[in-house]
Enzyme design. Structure first.
Site, short mmCIF file in Angstrom:
data_model
loop_
_atom_site.label_atom_id
_atom_site.label_comp_id
_atom_site.label_asym_id
_atom_site.label_seq_id
_atom_site.Cartn_x
_atom_site.Cartn_y
_atom_site.Cartn_z
N SER A 1 0.84 -1.19 0.00
CA SER A 1 0.00 0.00 0.00
C SER A 1 0.88 1.24 0.00
CB SER A 1 -0.89 0.02 1.25
OG SER A 1 -1.56 1.27 1.39
N TYR B 1 -2.76 -0.55 10.23
CA TYR B 1 -2.78 -0.96 8.83
C TYR B 1 -1.54 -0.44 8.11
CZ TYR B 1 -4.13 -1.16 3.91
OH TYR B 1 -4.14 -1.40 2.56
#
Length: 248
Positions: free
Chosen positions: A138, A151
């Site tokens: 990500s 996250y």
């Protein structure tokens, strides 16, 4: 990674980025096997597509990983590509004491999941021609989103792990990191409706175009994630983090 003729296993293939890439690889003439926690979503993913198959799998469960890996290599001995795409997220406020159960789940799924999945299949993959391991990380692994701190940390960690894996498997198995920007999926509430999210189909098309045009690439960096990927190099890290806090 070669364009066609692969046997590809994708975790998190029942929805979102995993499903979109699975369909595109299948359209290119690859045998594609998807895995995920929800049978209904997996059935929808493979419906009407000859040569696609699925396994129910929760990558936070190490016993399930070992079981599925054993069945997978027996059922599909030509398996030569692993795509670690399964992931979960969650908003949090780490500035106050809270229930950390979701935090633990994020680390188990996003970090230990791909580590364990790779461990279960790496010996098989090393013996295959044109073998590849792809990891979906990500942009927040390079510039953290403060509202999803765990996250972001899990994605930074899997980026680091991928770098090590690539160095150690050099000459045996290609290791590719796909780095998404904010994509219109159901990873978090509001992503599909946000004007800041990259449409899923556009992202998947851009990924496939880069994989085709740069088959030896170590990283797949679509245009929208470049500011995050190169923020530290460009001296923009603090500015981007501050802007995300302001947006919240």
């Amino acid at each position: 990674m070669k364009r066609t003729g692969n046997t590809i296993f994708i975790t998190g293939g029942g929805s979102g980025i995993g499903r979109a890439l699975a369909h595109r690889w299948h359209d290119e003439g690859n045998r594609v096997i998807v895995a995920g926690r929800r049978r209904e979503a997996l059935e929808e993913t493979v419906a009407g597509r000859s040569g696609m198959a699925y396994y129910e799998l929760d990558v936070s469960d190490p016993d399930a990983i070992r079981s599925v890996a054993g069945r997978l290599t027996t059922d599909h001995p030509g398996l030569n590509v692993l795509v670690n795409c399964a992931g979960i997220s969650g908003l949090e406020d780490p500035t106050t004491t809270r229930d950390l159960s979701r935090t633990s789940d994020i680390v188990e799924t996003n970090l230990l999941g791909p580590i364990r999945m790779t461990d279960a299949l790496v010996d098989h993959l090393k013996g295959q021609p044109d073998a590849a391991i792809l990891v979906v990380s990500s942009g927040t692994g390079f510039v953290p989103y403060p509202g999803a701190a765990t996250y972001s940390a899990s994605k930074a960690a899997i980026h680091s792990y991928t770098l090590s894996l690539r160095a150690l498997l050099k000459g045996a198995t290609q290791v590719i990191e796909i780095i998404p920007p904010m994509v219109a999926t159901d990873l978090l509430d509001g992503l599909t409706a946000s004007p800041l999210s990259v449409p899923l189909d556009k992202f998947a098309d851009d990924v496939m175009a880069q994989l085709t045009g740069q088959p030896e690439a170590d990283e797949i960096i679509v245009e929208e994630v470049e500011p995050f990927r190169f923020a530290e190099r460009d001296g923009k890290m603090r500015e981007i983090v501050a802007s995300m806090i302001a947006d919240d």
